[in-house]
Design an enzyme around this catalytic site. Structure first.
Site, PDB file in Angstrom:
ATOM      1  N   LYS A 147       0.842  -1.201   0.000  1.00  9.89           N
ATOM      2  CA  LYS A 147       0.000   0.000   0.000  1.00  9.89           C
ATOM      3  C   LYS A 147       0.879   1.253   0.000  1.00  9.89           C
ATOM      4  O   LYS A 147       2.099   1.180   0.213  1.00  9.89           O
ATOM      5  CB  LYS A 147      -0.919   0.009   1.226  1.00  9.89           C
ATOM      6  CG  LYS A 147      -0.173   0.048   2.559  1.00  9.89           C
ATOM      7  CD  LYS A 147      -1.134   0.002   3.728  1.00  9.89           C
ATOM      8  CE  LYS A 147      -0.355   0.027   5.055  1.00  9.89           C
ATOM      9  NZ  LYS A 147      -1.239   0.071   6.227  1.00  9.89           N
ATOM     10  N   ARG A 157      -9.960   0.369  15.666  1.00  8.56           N
ATOM     11  CA  ARG A 157      -9.921   1.197  14.460  1.00  8.56           C
ATOM     12  C   ARG A 157     -10.851   0.591  13.420  1.00  8.56           C
ATOM     13  O   ARG A 157     -11.782   1.239  12.957  1.00  8.56           O
ATOM     14  CB  ARG A 157      -8.471   1.283  13.950  1.00  8.56           C
ATOM     15  CG  ARG A 157      -8.219   2.300  12.884  1.00  8.56           C
ATOM     16  CD  ARG A 157      -6.745   2.348  12.519  1.00  8.56           C
ATOM     17  NE  ARG A 157      -6.250   1.076  11.986  1.00  8.56           N
ATOM     18  CZ  ARG A 157      -5.014   0.891  11.530  1.00  8.56           C
ATOM     19  NH1 ARG A 157      -4.139   1.882  11.575  1.00  8.56           N
ATOM     20  NH2 ARG A 157      -4.641  -0.284  11.055  1.00  8.56           N
ATOM     21  N   TYR A 168      17.544  29.569   6.226  1.00  5.56           N
ATOM     22  CA  TYR A 168      16.355  30.326   6.598  1.00  5.56           C
ATOM     23  C   TYR A 168      16.182  30.384   8.110  1.00  5.56           C
ATOM     24  O   TYR A 168      16.386  29.394   8.813  1.00  5.56           O
ATOM     25  CB  TYR A 168      15.101  29.680   6.002  1.00  5.56           C
ATOM     26  CG  TYR A 168      14.946  29.868   4.520  1.00  5.56           C
ATOM     27  CD1 TYR A 168      14.870  31.134   3.946  1.00  5.56           C
ATOM     28  CD2 TYR A 168      14.840  28.761   3.681  1.00  5.56           C
ATOM     29  CE1 TYR A 168      14.713  31.297   2.582  1.00  5.56           C
ATOM     30  CE2 TYR A 168      14.671  28.914   2.308  1.00  5.56           C
ATOM     31  CZ  TYR A 168      14.613  30.187   1.767  1.00  5.56           C
ATOM     32  OH  TYR A 168      14.445  30.344   0.423  1.00  5.56           O
ATOM     33  N   MET A 220      13.352  23.807   0.478  1.00  6.86           N
ATOM     34  CA  MET A 220      12.643  22.969  -0.489  1.00  6.86           C
ATOM     35  C   MET A 220      13.587  22.124  -1.321  1.00  6.86           C
ATOM     36  O   MET A 220      13.304  20.952  -1.603  1.00  6.86           O
ATOM     37  CB  MET A 220      11.796  23.845  -1.414  1.00  6.86           C
ATOM     38  CG  MET A 220      10.931  23.045  -2.382  1.00  6.86           C
ATOM     39  SD  MET A 220       9.981  24.093  -3.502  1.00  6.86           S
ATOM     40  CE  MET A 220       8.905  24.943  -2.357  1.00  6.86           C
TER      41      MET A 220
END
Length: 361
Positions: free
Chosen positions: A35, A131, A256, A304
């Site tokens: 998955k 769950r 930053y 990023m």
């Protein structure tokens, strides 16, 4: 030359990890969980590698299953969460998918839907995760209704899921095993309980089917050393390269927010990888990175496309030198702990921007 950031995939390591799961549970069938894009490794690529090794695959939803079918994967595929609407049952029949039943709505859909043929089914029992799954005292009635529906290819596989199997000192797993065995007493069908930590550390929970996921990718689900988990080999190595090296005077800051300040004259290397490539922005100063195979600390905030590393104490570092963010030599779990998360999240958040490259087949 293309940007050097990439996720390198070692299929030999994958086969090794499958073999370890087989060794630990020699009488159980193996369902490989693929998955979430095979935990970020690439669902189709990993499913093709796993199909000859596993007895079945498991995914979270029909969209993931259909992707594999369209790629030519023919082995059994289980929908771990079952179907989300009645119409999906026809899709499951069309693509020969195994379904999970864990609530009355799903069971009524099955009972009331006309299908071209019988389906293979797993009945999930809630033994403490709270769950998904039917209450233990309801398991017998659900089992009876499933058999009476005439929609099944055989008795349902009885399954449950552990909440704390990765925490070996907690009592919940033993309690769940006891409750599961009591709930299944006298019911026909195979049984399944062991996820990755269950395979590695709870042999009494192996039963008829094991469902390894995280361990297949070579990563320990535990936060402490565990003998069997220590034998795993990472499939993914997230790597990049140095693109700049500079001297920083004592007192100067980097990145930053000026979150890192040089306490001495320092040497800083910039690496072309960032949160846009799947490296966590939450990784703090001091998070380990391998430069030329040697550990060095992250210095400054992750941006990023780039990170900066303090290489002052390393032998000379130059542009083009290789960098490993996690994988061979640096467990993803260690990076995750330094980033206030878990290895599962780091792997599954790997974006498509980062190329997956098979380096060992």
């Amino acid at each position: 030359m293309s940007r050097p950031s990439q996720a390198r995939l070692d299929l030999r390591a994958l086969r090794h990890n499958v073999a370890l799961a087989r060794e630990l549970a020699p009488t159980a069938r193996l369902m490989a969980v693929v998955k979430a894009n095979a935990y970020g490794h690439g669902a189709v690529t990993m499913a093709r590698a796993l199909e000859p090794l596993a007895d079945a695959l498991a995914v979270a939803c029909s969209e993931e299953a259909v992707e594999l079918r369209r790629a030519g994967i023919r082995c059994p595929i289980l929908l771990l969460e079952g179907v989300f609407e009645a119409a999906e049952l026809a899709l499951a029949a069309e693509h020969d998918l195994w379904i999970t039943i864990d609530n009355d709505t799903q069971l009524r859909w099955l009972e009331q839907t006309s299908l071209p043929g019988p389906l293979a089914c797993w009945l999930k029992i809630d033994t403490g995760m709270h769950r998904l799954g039917v209450a233990p005292e309801q398991a017998r009635d659900y089992h009876r209704r499933l058999l009476a529906s005439g929609k099944l290819a055989g008795p349902p596989v009885l399954s449950t899921h552990f909440s704390c199997a990765d925490e070996l000192d907690k009592p919940q797993t033993r309690q769940q095993i006891e409750l599961f065995e009591t709930s299944c007493e006298g019911l026909s069908g195979l049984r399944s309980a062991a996820n990755s930590p269950g395979v590695l550390a709870w042999p009494q929970a192996h039963y008829d089917w094991i469902r390894p996921g995280f361990m297949l990718w070579g990563n320990s689900p535990f936060t402490v050393p565990q003998p069997q988990a220590d034998r795993l080999r990472p499939v993914m190595t997230l790597c990049s390269a140095v693109i700049s090296v500079r001297d920083v005077a004592a007192g100067e800051t980097v990145g930053y927010g000026a979150t890192w300040q040089a306490r001495r004259p320092s040497r800083v290397a910039t690496v072309t990888i960032g949160y846009g490539d799947g490296y966590p922005r939450t990784a703090g100063n001091g998070t380990p990175v391998l430069v030329n195979g040697r550990r060095a600390p992250l210095a400054g905030r992750v941006s990023m496309d780039m990170i900066t590393i303090d290489v002052t104490d390393l032998p000379p570092v130059a542009v083009g030198d290789p960098v490993i963010l996690w994988g061979a030599g640096l467990p993803v779990g260690e990076v995750a702990r330094a980033s206030s998360t878990i290895g599962y999240e780091l792997l599954t958040r790997m974006p498509m921007r980062t190329p997956r490259v098979i380096v060992a087949d």
